[in-house]
Design a protein around this motif. Structure first.
Motif, PDB file in Angstrom:
ATOM      1  N   GLY A  99       8.112  -0.326   8.201  1.00 40.36           N
ATOM      2  CA  GLY A  99       8.982  -0.263   7.165  1.00 40.36           C
ATOM      3  C   GLY A  99       8.034  -0.202   5.861  1.00 40.36           C
ATOM      4  N   VAL A 100       7.076  -1.189   5.761  1.00 40.55           N
ATOM      5  CA  VAL A 100       6.185  -1.289   4.476  1.00 40.55           C
ATOM      6  C   VAL A 100       5.616   0.397   4.461  1.00 40.55           C
ATOM      7  N   GLU A 101       5.197   0.659   5.495  1.00 41.13           N
ATOM      8  CA  GLU A 101       4.419   1.981   5.351  1.00 41.13           C
ATOM      9  C   GLU A 101       5.536   3.032   5.107  1.00 41.13           C
ATOM     10  N   ALA A 102       6.748   3.072   5.476  1.00 42.11           N
ATOM     11  CA  ALA A 102       7.680   4.219   5.267  1.00 42.11           C
ATOM     12  C   ALA A 102       7.958   4.109   3.392  1.00 42.11           C
ATOM     13  N   VAL A 103       7.869   2.814   2.876  1.00 40.17           N
ATOM     14  CA  VAL A 103       8.240   2.749   1.470  1.00 40.17           C
ATOM     15  C   VAL A 103       6.979   3.152   0.807  1.00 40.17           C
ATOM     16  N   ALA A 104       5.838   2.917   1.011  1.00 37.41           N
ATOM     17  CA  ALA A 104       4.526   3.274   0.502  1.00 37.41           C
ATOM     18  C   ALA A 104       4.717   5.087   0.540  1.00 37.41           C
ATOM     19  N   ALA A 105       5.023   5.481   1.681  1.00 38.30           N
ATOM     20  CA  ALA A 105       5.100   6.975   1.948  1.00 38.30           C
ATOM     21  C   ALA A 105       6.236   7.577   1.174  1.00 38.30           C
ATOM     22  N   GLY A 106       7.328   6.931   0.560  1.00 37.72           N
ATOM     23  CA  GLY A 106       8.265   7.186  -0.230  1.00 37.72           C
ATOM     24  C   GLY A 106       9.584   7.813   0.826  1.00 37.72           C
ATOM     25  N   ASP A 107       9.300   7.433   2.117  1.00 41.39           N
ATOM     26  CA  ASP A 107      10.199   7.878   3.230  1.00 41.39           C
ATOM     27  C   ASP A 107      11.475   7.164   3.064  1.00 41.39           C
ATOM     28  N   ALA A 138       3.961 -17.322  10.135  1.00 39.13           N
ATOM     29  CA  ALA A 138       3.142 -18.077   9.935  1.00 39.13           C
ATOM     30  C   ALA A 138       2.755 -19.294  11.321  1.00 39.13           C
ATOM     31  N   PRO A 139       1.741 -19.564  11.804  1.00 42.22           N
ATOM     32  CA  PRO A 139       0.330 -19.272  10.994  1.00 42.22           C
ATOM     33  C   PRO A 139       0.292 -17.808  11.396  1.00 42.22           C
ATOM     34  N   ALA A 140      -0.582 -17.064  10.400  1.00 44.90           N
ATOM     35  CA  ALA A 140      -0.999 -15.808  10.519  1.00 44.90           C
ATOM     36  C   ALA A 140      -2.007 -15.475   9.311  1.00 44.90           C
ATOM     37  N   ASP A 141      -2.517 -14.379   9.414  1.00 43.79           N
ATOM     38  CA  ASP A 141      -3.751 -13.919   8.530  1.00 43.79           C
ATOM     39  C   ASP A 141      -2.700 -13.268   7.539  1.00 43.79           C
ATOM     40  N   PRO A 142      -3.038 -13.148   6.180  1.00 44.00           N
ATOM     41  CA  PRO A 142      -2.269 -12.670   4.901  1.00 44.00           C
ATOM     42  C   PRO A 142      -2.019 -11.231   5.282  1.00 44.00           C
ATOM     43  N   VAL A 143      -0.834 -10.822   5.044  1.00 47.72           N
ATOM     44  CA  VAL A 143      -0.477  -9.291   5.205  1.00 47.72           C
ATOM     45  C   VAL A 143      -1.038  -8.704   3.965  1.00 47.72           C
ATOM     46  N   GLN A 144      -1.605  -7.464   4.138  1.00 51.64           N
ATOM     47  CA  GLN A 144      -2.262  -6.825   2.830  1.00 51.64           C
ATOM     48  C   GLN A 144      -1.255  -5.477   2.818  1.00 51.64           C
ATOM     49  N   LEU A 145      -0.530  -5.649   1.677  1.00 50.86           N
ATOM     50  CA  LEU A 145       0.292  -4.625   1.379  1.00 50.86           C
ATOM     51  C   LEU A 145      -0.535  -3.339   0.483  1.00 50.86           C
ATOM     52  N   PRO A 146      -0.075  -1.998   0.558  1.00 55.41           N
ATOM     53  CA  PRO A 146      -0.422  -0.995  -0.187  1.00 55.41           C
ATOM     54  C   PRO A 146      -0.131  -1.302  -1.638  1.00 55.41           C
ATOM     55  N   ALA A 147      -1.192  -0.767  -2.244  1.00 54.48           N
ATOM     56  CA  ALA A 147      -1.249  -1.107  -4.114  1.00 54.48           C
ATOM     57  C   ALA A 147       0.119  -0.708  -4.604  1.00 54.48           C
ATOM     58  N   SER A 148       0.977   0.455  -3.865  1.00 53.48           N
ATOM     59  CA  SER A 148       2.241   0.893  -4.455  1.00 53.48           C
ATOM     60  C   SER A 148       3.543   0.070  -4.004  1.00 53.48           C
ATOM     61  N   VAL A 149       3.464  -0.956  -3.269  1.00 50.79           N
ATOM     62  CA  VAL A 149       4.367  -1.698  -2.604  1.00 50.79           C
ATOM     63  C   VAL A 149       4.457  -3.103  -2.999  1.00 50.79           C
ATOM     64  N   ALA A 191      10.562  -4.960   0.980  1.00 53.68           N
ATOM     65  CA  ALA A 191       9.658  -4.073   0.392  1.00 53.68           C
ATOM     66  C   ALA A 191      10.427  -3.142  -0.479  1.00 53.68           C
ATOM     67  N   HIS A 192       9.598  -2.888  -1.557  1.00 49.90           N
ATOM     68  CA  HIS A 192       9.911  -1.841  -2.469  1.00 49.90           C
ATOM     69  C   HIS A 192       8.772  -1.221  -3.282  1.00 49.90           C
ATOM     70  N   ARG A 193       9.034  -0.129  -3.684  1.00 49.20           N
ATOM     71  CA  ARG A 193       7.974   0.501  -4.488  1.00 49.20           C
ATOM     72  C   ARG A 193       7.977  -0.424  -5.921  1.00 49.20           C
TER      73      ARG A 193
END
Length: 306
Positions: A133-141, A151-162, A277-279
């Motif tokens: 879903g995050v990838e689709a928002v970043a791609a504009g789909d 949690a527990p988990a490693d932090p999720v890295q979001l694309p800069a545009s999201v 997630a949103h742009r």
């Protein structure tokens, strides 16, 4: 706090060069505008204008305040336009992505509320399990996507545009077959009590669940069945049939189609955060309106469950 109308009066005088001409532009009488400017000077605590026989000019303090006032007034005008679009949405399309749990148990009521408020906006919904879903928002789909992290988990890295806005945090709970000894009590069960228990393991290689699976392994739960992707309906069905225990989000346990026993775990350190997630670039009235409805719906879920 400066009154926007008085700031507009100061800017008008700066541009017109005269209180009289500024009053004509704004639809005031000259005495009424002079009163507004006098009040602004009292608020500022200093002289903002110097009157002369040809009109008026701004003092140094007046120039400084007028420059700031222009920015404030521009922002207010932009907000007015955005709110007008937001409350009067007509036409267009809102494209949504969602994972299964939220799509079944939380999204329908929000979609219904949005359709009632904005019947002319076309809605499309795509099934996108995180992180798709995050990838689709970043791609504009898609315009928005419901996603989750654990949690527990490693932090999720979001694309800069999201950007991701958390809307609901829920605990992970133990689910067992009905009548199981581990769920005969409603108090919190220490994770150590899972030692030796046959665990229906939820994809230990899945990024979202990796930290949770590692903690369960350290507690001594013994993998019994591996579900290669986090399909919670299947997990609960296997648990209900007595093939093992599992640890699932509270929402999943509450809405399981098959009968299961439930119990809170540990100190609540196992959690799932649901986010939208949103742009990050620019206003999107339909998406903003839908996010506002989501916040209300998830807030009700947080207070009373679904």
């Amino acid at each position: 706090m400066y009154d926007p109308n008085r700031l507009a009066a100061l800017v008008a005088v700066a541009e017109a060069g005269s209180i009289t001409r500024a009053a004509e532009r704004l639809g005031y009488t000259t005495p009424a505008l002079s009163q507004q400017l006098a009040k602004l000077e009292r608020e500022a605590g200093t002289a903002l204008l110097v009157r002369h026989h040809r009109g008026a000019r701004l003092t140094g303090a007046g120039e400084l305040l007028a420059a700031r006032a222009r920015r404030v007034l521009d922002e207010l005008e932009q907000a007015r336009h955005e709110l007008a679009r937001l409350t009067g949405l007509s036409g267009g399309t809102l494209r949504l992505g969602t994972f299964q749990t939220a799509g079944i148990h939380l999204l329908p009521s929000v979609l219904s509320a949005f359709r009632r408020a904005h019947p002319d906006v076309e809605l499309t919904v795509a099934h996108l399990e995180p992180p798709a879903g995050v990838e689709a928002v970043a791609a504009g789909d898609v315009d928005l996507a419901l996603t989750h992290s654990y949690a527990p988990a490693d932090p999720v890295q979001l694309p800069a545009s999201v950007r991701a806005e958390p809307v609901l945090v829920e605990e992970l709970v133990l689910v067992t077959a009905p009548g199981h000894v581990l769920t005969s009590d409603s108090s919190r069960l220490p994770l150590a009590a899972l030692a030796g228990q046959p665990l229906i393991s939820m994809a230990p290689d899945h990024p979202a669940r990796r930290g949770v699976e590692a903690l369960l392994a350290r507690a001594g739960a013994t993998p019994s069945v591996l579900v290669a992707t986090p399909v919670y309906a299947l997990v609960c069905a296997l648990v209900s049939a007595g093939l093992g225990i599992a640890v699932v989000p509270e929402m999943v346990a509450r809405t399981a189609v098959t009968p299961v026993g439930t119990r809170p775990l540990g100190t609540g350190e196992l959690r799932r955060t649901i986010s939208v997630a949103h742009r990050a670039d620019g206003p999107a009235p339909a998406a903003d309106a839908f996010r506002a409805l989501l916040r209300g719906a998830f807030g009700r879920a947080r207070q009373g469950g679904v």
